[in-house]
Write a protein that holds these residues in place. Structure first.
Motif, PDB file in Angstrom:
ATOM      1  N   ASN A 173       0.817  -1.212   0.000  1.00  8.52           N
ATOM      2  CA  ASN A 173       0.000   0.000   0.000  1.00  8.52           C
ATOM      3  C   ASN A 173       0.849   1.258   0.000  1.00  8.52           C
ATOM      4  N   LEU A 174       1.915   1.239   0.773  1.00  7.64           N
ATOM      5  CA  LEU A 174       2.710   2.452   0.981  1.00  7.64           C
ATOM      6  C   LEU A 174       3.767   2.696  -0.088  1.00  7.64           C
ATOM      7  N   TRP A 175       4.216   1.630  -0.769  1.00  4.31           N
ATOM      8  CA  TRP A 175       5.348   1.812  -1.700  1.00  4.31           C
ATOM      9  C   TRP A 175       5.302   0.885  -2.911  1.00  4.31           C
ATOM     10  N   LEU A 176       5.229  -0.418  -2.702  1.00  6.71           N
ATOM     11  CA  LEU A 176       5.441  -1.370  -3.794  1.00  6.71           C
ATOM     12  C   LEU A 176       4.306  -1.405  -4.820  1.00  6.71           C
ATOM     13  N   LYS A 177       3.173  -0.837  -4.481  1.00  6.84           N
ATOM     14  CA  LYS A 177       2.041  -0.875  -5.410  1.00  6.84           C
ATOM     15  C   LYS A 177       2.376  -0.261  -6.767  1.00  6.84           C
ATOM     16  N   GLY A 178       3.193   0.747  -6.791  1.00  5.12           N
ATOM     17  CA  GLY A 178       3.522   1.438  -8.032  1.00  5.12           C
ATOM     18  C   GLY A 178       4.817   1.000  -8.661  1.00  5.12           C
ATOM     19  N   THR A 179       5.318  -0.166  -8.284  1.00  6.39           N
ATOM     20  CA  THR A 179       6.579  -0.660  -8.834  1.00  6.39           C
ATOM     21  C   THR A 179       6.357  -1.978  -9.570  1.00  6.39           C
ATOM     22  N   ALA A 180       7.373  -2.399 -10.304  1.00  6.40           N
ATOM     23  CA  ALA A 180       7.293  -3.669 -11.020  1.00  6.40           C
ATOM     24  C   ALA A 180       7.279  -4.863 -10.069  1.00  6.40           C
ATOM     25  N   ALA A 181       7.640  -4.630  -8.799  1.00  3.82           N
ATOM     26  CA  ALA A 181       7.645  -5.694  -7.790  1.00  3.82           C
ATOM     27  C   ALA A 181       6.342  -5.738  -7.002  1.00  3.82           C
ATOM     28  N   SER A 182       5.286  -5.201  -7.548  1.00  6.45           N
ATOM     29  CA  SER A 182       4.007  -5.165  -6.828  1.00  6.45           C
ATOM     30  C   SER A 182       3.457  -6.557  -6.533  1.00  6.45           C
ATOM     31  N   TRP A 183       3.922  -7.564  -7.260  1.00  3.43           N
ATOM     32  CA  TRP A 183       3.442  -8.933  -7.041  1.00  3.43           C
ATOM     33  C   TRP A 183       4.083  -9.578  -5.805  1.00  3.43           C
ATOM     34  N   VAL A 184       5.228  -9.042  -5.349  1.00  2.00           N
ATOM     35  CA  VAL A 184       5.966  -9.669  -4.249  1.00  2.00           C
ATOM     36  C   VAL A 184       5.147  -9.744  -2.958  1.00  2.00           C
ATOM     37  N   PRO A 185       4.493  -8.654  -2.516  1.00  2.00           N
ATOM     38  CA  PRO A 185       3.718  -8.763  -1.278  1.00  2.00           C
ATOM     39  C   PRO A 185       2.597  -9.803  -1.361  1.00  2.00           C
ATOM     40  N   TYR A 186       1.963  -9.919  -2.519  1.00  2.00           N
ATOM     41  CA  TYR A 186       0.906 -10.920  -2.678  1.00  2.00           C
ATOM     42  C   TYR A 186       1.479 -12.330  -2.589  1.00  2.00           C
ATOM     43  N   ALA A 187       2.596 -12.548  -3.271  1.00  2.00           N
ATOM     44  CA  ALA A 187       3.211 -13.878  -3.227  1.00  2.00           C
ATOM     45  C   ALA A 187       3.663 -14.215  -1.807  1.00  2.00           C
ATOM     46  N   ALA A 188       4.232 -13.223  -1.106  1.00  2.00           N
ATOM     47  CA  ALA A 188       4.690 -13.461   0.262  1.00  2.00           C
ATOM     48  C   ALA A 188       3.519 -13.701   1.204  1.00  2.00           C
ATOM     49  N   GLY A 189       2.472 -12.916   1.051  1.00  2.00           N
ATOM     50  CA  GLY A 189       1.322 -13.056   1.937  1.00  2.00           C
ATOM     51  C   GLY A 189       0.612 -14.385   1.781  1.00  2.00           C
ATOM     52  N   PHE A 190       0.355 -14.787   0.546  1.00  2.00           N
ATOM     53  CA  PHE A 190      -0.316 -16.071   0.310  1.00  2.00           C
ATOM     54  C   PHE A 190       0.623 -17.236   0.615  1.00  2.00           C
ATOM     55  N   GLY A 191       1.898 -17.074   0.277  1.00  2.00           N
ATOM     56  CA  GLY A 191       2.856 -18.139   0.556  1.00  2.00           C
ATOM     57  C   GLY A 191       3.046 -18.379   2.041  1.00  2.00           C
ATOM     58  N   ALA A 192       2.727 -17.390   2.859  1.00  2.00           N
ATOM     59  CA  ALA A 192       2.866 -17.548   4.303  1.00  2.00           C
ATOM     60  C   ALA A 192       1.770 -18.422   4.907  1.00  2.00           C
ATOM     61  N   VAL A 193       0.681 -18.633   4.175  1.00  2.00           N
ATOM     62  CA  VAL A 193      -0.452 -19.377   4.742  1.00  2.00           C
ATOM     63  C   VAL A 193      -0.066 -20.801   5.161  1.00  2.00           C
ATOM     64  N   PRO A 194       0.586 -21.609   4.298  1.00  2.00           N
ATOM     65  CA  PRO A 194       0.973 -22.953   4.746  1.00  2.00           C
ATOM     66  C   PRO A 194       1.937 -22.936   5.932  1.00  2.00           C
ATOM     67  N   VAL A 195       2.812 -21.922   5.968  1.00  2.00           N
ATOM     68  CA  VAL A 195       3.734 -21.800   7.103  1.00  2.00           C
ATOM     69  C   VAL A 195       2.952 -21.521   8.379  1.00  2.00           C
ATOM     70  N   PHE A 196       1.998 -20.621   8.290  1.00  2.00           N
ATOM     71  CA  PHE A 196       1.154 -20.288   9.442  1.00  2.00           C
ATOM     72  C   PHE A 196       0.410 -21.526   9.945  1.00  2.00           C
ATOM     73  N   VAL A 197      -0.150 -22.290   9.019  1.00  2.00           N
ATOM     74  CA  VAL A 197      -0.940 -23.456   9.412  1.00  2.00           C
ATOM     75  C   VAL A 197      -0.077 -24.511  10.094  1.00  2.00           C
ATOM     76  N   THR A 198       1.087 -24.778   9.551  1.00  2.00           N
ATOM     77  CA  THR A 198       1.921 -25.848  10.106  1.00  2.00           C
ATOM     78  C   THR A 198       2.573 -25.464  11.423  1.00  2.00           C
ATOM     79  N   THR A 199       3.032 -24.226  11.544  1.00  2.00           N
ATOM     80  CA  THR A 199       3.737 -23.825  12.762  1.00  2.00           C
ATOM     81  C   THR A 199       2.789 -23.448  13.883  1.00  2.00           C
ATOM     82  N   GLY A 200       1.545 -23.195  13.542  1.00  2.00           N
ATOM     83  CA  GLY A 200       0.593 -22.807  14.580  1.00  2.00           C
ATOM     84  C   GLY A 200      -0.343 -23.910  14.991  1.00  2.00           C
ATOM     85  N   THR A 201      -0.274 -25.054  14.329  1.00  2.00           N
ATOM     86  CA  THR A 201      -1.131 -26.169  14.693  1.00  2.00           C
ATOM     87  C   THR A 201      -0.879 -26.566  16.141  1.00  2.00           C
ATOM     88  N   PRO A 202      -1.912 -26.827  16.923  1.00  2.00           N
ATOM     89  CA  PRO A 202      -1.702 -27.255  18.307  1.00  2.00           C
ATOM     90  C   PRO A 202      -0.718 -28.411  18.386  1.00  2.00           C
TER      91      PRO A 202
END
Length: 388
Positions: free
Chosen positions: A213-242
């Protein structure tokens, strides 16, 4: 009715003449002048009388001014003055609430929250852990959506996007900005309550979205935050499982207890890559309807550089690639269910491509549908939670 609540001058003059006539008639008839003068003095002493009738609006206030007492006029005025601010205040609160609801990007917020919550539920977090995840993800998404609209308020106004609540005047940019930081502040402890590693992973994903929102939206790397955010989901699920999460202390008591002694298992590599590809697809689909106005206001991210026509052609590729990974990469033969899921994703991608010109939101809806199918594949595939 005038804005100040006063009557026009001719109505005031008429009221004065009407009040004087009964006095003259009473004197001709030999009435007691003391009674008349006394009434006049009482009215003047109370600050009411003819002047008090000026505050009474409507037909009754004009034609019946001589017959109304000052006290009645004052009571009517005070009652209206008490009700009007109350009604106006309630309307203002409702308008602000509606503006905030629209400014949080309700579609993406609801979709991401629902998909992640469903994934952790199927992964075995239990009711308490699932509810905690829903709150953490929801507050994170709210902060991201509100941050986006607050940052883009100037560009949205320049582009004439009256569908945006700030431009439409439903809510101010300052209110949206305050709401974004408030949601972020709540998101931090909720995320860490899911486990230190899982919470830190989620907060990194939220930080990536804020960086977009603050910076990368207007750059050619605008896809990086989306890839990082969605890619974090499996990590979140596995490391946070009881059984894998590390608990933290919260200022409030939560019905969740996660042991800290068991080791953390990384997610399968193909699950992370597939989720990142879904993030790239979500970025393309989300930006597609606004590419032309984005370019006009100086936003030059990855989708804007491709242009609408190329985005429509590229969008199905990451969707299909992510689904293909989830079908062929897991250990063991791919059964009929996986191939059927891949066919479903292909159908979603095709529908989004065909309807994109007539229905601007179709690509995004198709991406969400494909993501939903992939979430089911992730949840049903051995190796996602324990690693592959």
């Amino acid at each position: 009715m005038t804005g100040s609540g006063e009557l026009p001058e001719d109505a005031v003059a008429g009221s004065g003449a009407g009040a004087a006539a009964p006095v003259r008639d009473a004197r001709r008839a030999g009435s007691s002048s003391a009674g008349i003068n006394g009434t006049a003095r009482e009215a003047a002493a109370d600050g009411q009388g003819v002047a008090g009738t000026h505050k009474v609006t409507g037909a009754a206030g004009v034609s019946g001014a001589a017959g109304m007492t000052g006290d009645a006029g004052a009571t009517g005025t005070n009652g209206a003055a008490g009700v009007a601010p109350t009604v106006a205040g309630a309307a203002g609160v409702a308008r602000t609430a509606a503006g905030l609801a629209r400014a949080c990007h309700p579609g993406p917020t609801a979709a991401v929250t629902t998909l992640v919550t469903a994934l952790v539920a199927v992964a075995g977090w239990g009711p308490a852990g699932t509810a905690l995840t829903a709150l953490a993800v929801l507050t994170g998404q709210l902060s991201v959506g509100w941050c986006n609209d607050a940052v883009d308020a100037g560009r949205d106004a320049a582009a004439g996007r009256t569908s945006k609540p700030i431009v439409a005047g439903l809510v101010s940019a300052r209110t949206v900005r305050v709401a974004a930081f408030a949601a972020l502040a709540v998101c931090v402890p909720l995320s860490l309550a899911c486990g230190v590693v899982a919470g830190a992973t989620h907060l990194v994903a939220v930080a990536a979205a804020w960086a977009y929102n603050l910076w990368l939206k207007g750059t050619a790397a605008s896809w990086v935050p989306y890839a990082a955010g969605f890619g974090a989901v499996p990590v979140f699920v596995t490391t946070g499982t009881p059984g894998h999460a590390l608990p933290v202390s919260l200022p409030v008591s939560l019905p969740v207890s996660l042991p800290a002694s068991l080791p953390v298992s990384p997610p399968a590599w193909w699950a992370v890559l597939a989720a990142a590809l879904l993030g790239c697809a979500a970025h393309l689909a989300n930006v597609l309807p606004d590419i032309e106005t984005d370019v006009a206001t100086g936003v030059r991210g990855w989708p804007q550089r491709l242009g609408p026509a190329r985005v429509r052609l590229v969008l199905p590729l990451p969707l299909l690639a992510a689904s293909a990974l989830l079908v062929v990469a897991p250990p063991g033969p791919a059964g009929p269910a996986r191939w059927l899921a891949l066919a479903g994703v292909a159908a979603c991608a095709a529908a989004g491509l065909l309807l994109a010109r007539r229905v601007p939101v179709a690509p995004f809806a198709a991406a969400i549908g494909a993501a939903g199918i992939d979430v089911l594949l992730l949840a049903a595939t051995p190796g996602v939670v324990t690693g592959g």
